[in-house]
Write an enzyme that holds these catalytic residues in place. Structure first.
Site, short mmCIF file in Angstrom:
data_model
loop_
_atom_site.label_atom_id
_atom_site.label_comp_id
_atom_site.label_asym_id
_atom_site.label_seq_id
_atom_site.Cartn_x
_atom_site.Cartn_y
_atom_site.Cartn_z
N VAL A 1 0.92 -1.07 0.11
CA VAL A 1 -0.08 0.02 -0.04
C VAL A 1 1.06 1.19 -0.20
O VAL A 1 1.88 1.32 0.55
CB VAL A 1 -0.77 -0.01 1.26
CG1 VAL A 1 -1.99 -1.01 1.23
CG2 VAL A 1 -0.29 0.01 2.72
N CYS A 2 0.44 2.31 -0.30
CA CYS A 2 0.99 3.55 -0.25
C CYS A 2 1.34 4.00 0.89
O CYS A 2 0.45 3.64 1.96
CB CYS A 2 0.18 4.72 -1.03
SG CYS A 2 0.24 4.61 -3.02
#
Lengths: 75, 357
Positions: free
Chosen positions: A12-13
């Site tokens: 994920v970011c």
């Protein structure tokens, strides 16, 4: 000139960009870094980072639903 | 009338998904990359919304309710919330719109955030929460304490933010874009990258519109995420409906609808299952978010974006301490990030290692 592949699918970011920064630090000038990612926000963050560092983007495309690849050249 | 909540929430979810608007990212970028572009965009939302809400008050459309500051609860809650949003990978609203994009990790974080907000506000820990929040100091608004017109502070906010926007725009570089597949309106809505400052103006317009629409249903505040999230859980387990708060329940459900529509239309919807580390972080992050937001009296939207625009001490202290919490979380969980075997090249192909939790 070598071509390195960074597979970040499932990360994920901001981790795709965090890993891209770590990866490019170890590359020679002119080397290409291919980053595969599936976190949406990175479609903005990675090209923005490349532009701010004057790294040319030699390829940027979709590889499927919510799935992208970008190639950044170290300069 | 409460249906306007659903429509406004859908607009917010759509704009945030398309604009990649993420408050966690805005705060985090300052700490891990020394970048203030998204933080500036966030201040654009506060500044424009502030001008809008005080214009509505000056015009006699509404009167903003004020209350004394629950100082220790706001500081501790916001700090915990800041750490939580780094772990969860998004603030409350960010977690809603990423849920609409199909991120299962965000579903988990969202569920725990709503559950713990409900436990704190309406459930087993309500007593603890109320006792902590009962410790108040005689302070409400910045302009009240300073003894000036709110418009003085609105002007300062607009001028400072305007200067920062100008600074960023004057340094703008050409950024690589995905090849276009669509034309016309579809390209603009579902493909073209949105400038952060344009997105911020749209979020501000939505935040201003929230006031009269919400006041019309008897709920006297602007955008809010935590209380309706808690109320959804409370409704599901007790069956009791709090009609006075239904507008905001539809607002948060609207975010899911809007972000799903935006992601689906752009080919950005995909069910994405997290690995073990991301899952554990989503659980811890969602829990901290629920507890922290309940103590602080709001999340990055309700406090850092809406209470700030109302120029309250609660809003600005929450913004500062959430920002500090994000810095702490970033130091603990992001700058130390290593994933062995992440990088491969034709010459050195290493087998991927299992992710570290």
């Amino acid at each position: 000139m070598a071509r390195h592949i960074l597979q970040t699918e499932g990360q994920v970011c901001p981790f795709p960009l965090v890993e891209a920064k770590q990866a490019i630090a170890g590359l020679d000038v002119g080397d290409e870094l291919v980053i595969d990612f599936d976190c949406t926000q990175a479609t903005e963050a990675i090209p923005q980072w490349a532009a701010e560092n004057d790294y040319p983007v030699t390829h940027f495309d979709r590889t499927g639903d919510a799935s992208w690849t970008i190639t950044v050249q170290k300069a | 009338m409460i249906l306007t909540g659903l429509l406004l929430g859908a607009a917010l979810g759509f704009v945030m998904q398309r604009g990649r608007f993420c408050v966690t990212g805005a705060f985090r970028d300052v700490w891990i990359a020394r970048r203030t572009r998204w933080l500036t965009a966030f201040f654009v939302v506060i500044a424009i919304q502030s001008a809008g809400v005080f214009a509505l008050q000056s015009a006699g459309v509404l009167t903003l309710p004020t209350s004394n500051l629950a100082l220790p609860a706001v500081l501790v809650g916001s700090l915990l919330f800041g750490v939580g949003i780094v772990l969860a990978g998004g603030c409350a609203t960010g977690t809603y719109y990423r849920s609409g994009e199909g991120l299962v990790g965000s579903w988990i974080a969202l569920g725990l955030y709503a559950l713990f907000a409900s436990v704190m506000k309406n459930g087993a820990l309500a007593g603890v929460n109320e006792e902590f929040r009962a410790q108040r100091v005689e302070a409400s608004t910045l302009y009240g304490t300073l003894g000036v017109s709110p418009w003085v502070l609105v002007a300062v906010l607009l001028a400072g933010t305007g200067a920062a926007v100008w600074w960023h725009l004057s340094r703008r570089k050409k950024v690589a874009q995905l090849p276009a597949r669509y034309t016309g309106l579809r390209h603009w809505l579902f493909e073209k990258p949105w400038d952060p400052f344009v997105t911020a103006v749209l979020v501000a317009v939505i935040a201003i519109a929230a006031y009269p629409l919400s006041f019309a249903t008897g709920r006297e505040s602007g955008l809010g995420i935590t209380t309706p999230s808690a109320n959804i859980v409370s409704f599901l387990v007790t069956g009791e409906v709090d009609f006075a708060r239904s507008w905001s329940v539809l607002l948060v459900l609207g975010i899911l609808v809007g972000s799903y529509a935006a992601a689906k239309g752009a080919g950005e919807f995909k069910i994405r299952v997290p690995d073990a580390r991301t899952t554990v972080r989503a659980i811890a992050g969602g829990t901290l978010m629920g507890v922290g937001a309940a103590w602080a009296g709001g999340c990055t939207i309700g406090n850092s974006m809406v209470q700030t625009a109302q120029l309250s001490f609660q809003g600005w202290l929450a913004l500062l301490f959430t920002f500090l919490g994000v810095g702490l979380g970033a130091r603990l969980f992001i700058t130390s990030h290593r994933r062995t075997g992440a990088l491969t090249s034709p010459a050195t192909t290493a087998a991927p290692q299992p992710a570290r939790v």
